[in-house]
Design an enzyme around this catalytic site. Structure first.
Site, short mmCIF file in Angstrom:
data_model
loop_
_atom_site.label_atom_id
_atom_site.label_comp_id
_atom_site.label_asym_id
_atom_site.label_seq_id
_atom_site.Cartn_x
_atom_site.Cartn_y
_atom_site.Cartn_z
CB SER A 135 -0.88 -0.02 1.25
OG SER A 135 -1.62 1.17 1.34
CG ASP A 188 -7.84 2.30 0.62
OD1 ASP A 188 -9.00 2.76 0.71
OD2 ASP A 188 -7.24 1.76 1.57
CD GLU A 213 -8.76 -0.98 0.84
OE1 GLU A 213 -7.82 -1.19 0.05
OE2 GLU A 213 -8.63 -1.00 2.07
CG ASP A 238 -10.50 -0.91 5.11
OD1 ASP A 238 -10.78 -1.33 6.24
OD2 ASP A 238 -9.40 -0.34 4.87
CE LYS A 262 -7.18 -2.13 6.86
NZ LYS A 262 -7.36 -0.66 6.78
N GLY A 290 -3.84 -3.91 6.19
CA GLY A 290 -2.78 -3.54 7.13
C GLY A 290 -3.10 -2.21 7.80
O1 OSB Z 1 -7.21 1.88 4.55
O2 OSB Z 1 -6.00 0.17 4.34
C1 OSB Z 1 -6.18 1.28 4.82
C2 OSB Z 1 -3.09 2.38 6.79
C3 OSB Z 1 -3.68 3.05 7.84
C4 OSB Z 1 -5.05 3.16 7.87
C5 OSB Z 1 -5.83 2.61 6.86
C6 OSB Z 1 -5.25 1.91 5.82
C7 OSB Z 1 -3.86 1.83 5.77
C8 OSB Z 1 -3.12 1.21 4.68
C9 OSB Z 1 -1.73 0.74 5.02
O3 OSB Z 1 -3.52 1.14 3.54
C10 OSB Z 1 -1.55 -0.71 4.90
C11 OSB Z 1 -0.21 -1.11 5.46
O4 OSB Z 1 0.76 -1.10 4.71
O5 OSB Z 1 -0.14 -1.46 6.65
MG MG Z 2 -8.38 0.70 3.24
#
Ligand code: OSB
Ligand code: MG
Length: 368
Positions: A135, A188, A213, A238, A262, A290
């Site tokens: 990401s 996303d 997303e 998500d 998650k 993540g």
């Molecule tokens: O929306 O997936 C998300 C990080 C912090 C809050 C929300 C998100 C994210 C990421 C990071 O997309 C994913 C990672 O590399 O941990």
């Molecule tokens: Mg997300």
């Protein structure tokens, strides 16, 4: 399993590179760790809440409060047959899933050690190697983003996810597709759009993304269903999926075609498996999201990603993308094929580095 002692710690860890989403930029993570001692064994959990209540309403402080004043008094000294028992005990508390997940997941770690099997096996995982994506946050410029993508593709990652928001979307995706026409790509939005942007969102279809997303409201399903009927890009949910019922309802009304699971958002391994099962029964693919986790949350994510429904690469990637030095040993590494090999060791499969954790600790409280 009888819980003898619980320790809460908040650690502070600077990211090697800032991470920016539609709701803001993170440079340092503040992470609450939960250490549980039960039956002569020690398990660890991580609160994945962001520093500010922008992704969800939880923060390290709300989690500390819910753990100290409710979850810990309810569980300390009590005997839980299996880790799923603690999930049932937490049901009367509305929400606060990230606080619940940290404590429940520590018990899964202990149970796996007790049975002398890897956590992945205890969960029912079947994969020995999990596919990984990355990401990539919003950057200061498009050339910087392209350079980052180049580096991750060269490292072997199997799909690239970029963050988008109004003003950082179509031009960015155009630039990516001109340079990387064939990479598996997704975007996303972290709830940055509304149905007023329908015409704009339809434009995304020309980038043949694997999925988009959470384009709409953080707690919405109904508008997502409307949007999904209007665009060909699959929607992945998500923020708005907190439990198996949410997943069932979302799929029932067509709010999306893919779900990101998650552990923190759904409240731990018990609920995560239930969401997984709801999706698998309907042939809906899932993948592991993540939250910029330290090694402990990362190890939990790896174990969960071995379940058979996790057929798409997740946001679970190498420790060194986030941390100069992680808090587990060994750190998480990714192969040149973009996979993580699941540790065959019992429990987490990684050892928490106690000296490192102590050095990073800014707050600590224990309960006997
Ligand atoms: O929306 O997936 C998300 C990080 C912090 C809050 C929300 C998100 C994210 C990421 C990071 O997309 C994913 C990672 O590399 O941990
Ligand atoms: Mg997300």
């Amino acid at each position: 399993m009888k819980i003898n002692r619980i320790e809460l710690r908040q650690i502070q860890m600077p990211l090697v590179h800032f991470f920016e989403t539609s709701f803001g930029r993170t440079t340092t993570r503040r992470i609450v760790l939960v250490r549980v001692d039960a039956d002569g064994l020690t398990g660890w959990g991580e609160v994945t809440a962001g520093e500010s209540p922008f992704y969800s309403y939880e923060t390290p402080e709300t989690a500390w409060h819910i753990l100290r004043d409710f979850l810990i008094p309810w569980t300390l000294g009590k005997d839980f047959g299996a880790p799923a028992g603690i999930a049932a005990c937490f049901l009367p508390i509305r929400g606060h899933n990230m606080a619940k997940a940290a404590l429940e997941n520590a018990l899964w770690d202990i149970e796996a050690q007790k049975q002398n099997i890897p956590l992945a096996k205890l969960l029912g995982g079947t994969l020995e190697e999990i596919p990984c994506g990355v990401s990539i946050g919003i950057q200061n410029s498009i050339p910087e983003l392209l350079e980052k993508i180049d580096r991750e593709v060269a490292a072997g990652y199997q799909r690239i996810k970029v963050k988008i928001k109004p003003g950082w979307d179509l031009d960015v995706l155009d630039a990516i597709r001109s340079k990387f026409s064939r990479i598996p790509l997704m975007a996303d939005a972290n709830s940055a759009y509304s149905l007023d942007d329908l015409a704009h969102l339809k434009e995304l279809d020309r980038f043949y993304l694997m999925m988009i997303e959470q384009p709409l409201g953080w707690d919405d399903l109904v508008d997502h269903a409307k949007l999904q009927r209007e665009i060909s890009t699959p929607i992945c949910l998500d923020e708005s999926i907190h439990n198996a019922d949410d997943a069932r309802k979302a799929l029932q009304i067509g709010a999306g075609k893919i779900i990101n699971i998650k552990l923190g958002r759904v409240g731990g391994f018990t609920a995560a498996r239930q969401v997984h099962d709801v999706c698998r029964a309907r042939n809906v693919p899932v993948w592991c999201g993540g939250m910029l986790e330290s090694g402990i949350g990362r190890a939990h994510n790896i174990a969960m990603s071995t379940l058979p429904g996790f057929t798409l690469p997740g946001d679970v990637s190498a420790s060194k993308r986030y941390w100069a030095e992680d808090i587990i040993e060994p750190e998480v590494t990714v192969s040149a094929q973009g996979t993580i090999r699941v540790s065959p060791a019992a429990g987490l499969g990684y050892t928490p580095n106690l000296a490192r954790i102590e050095k990073l600790t800014v707050r600590k409280e224990s309960f006997e």
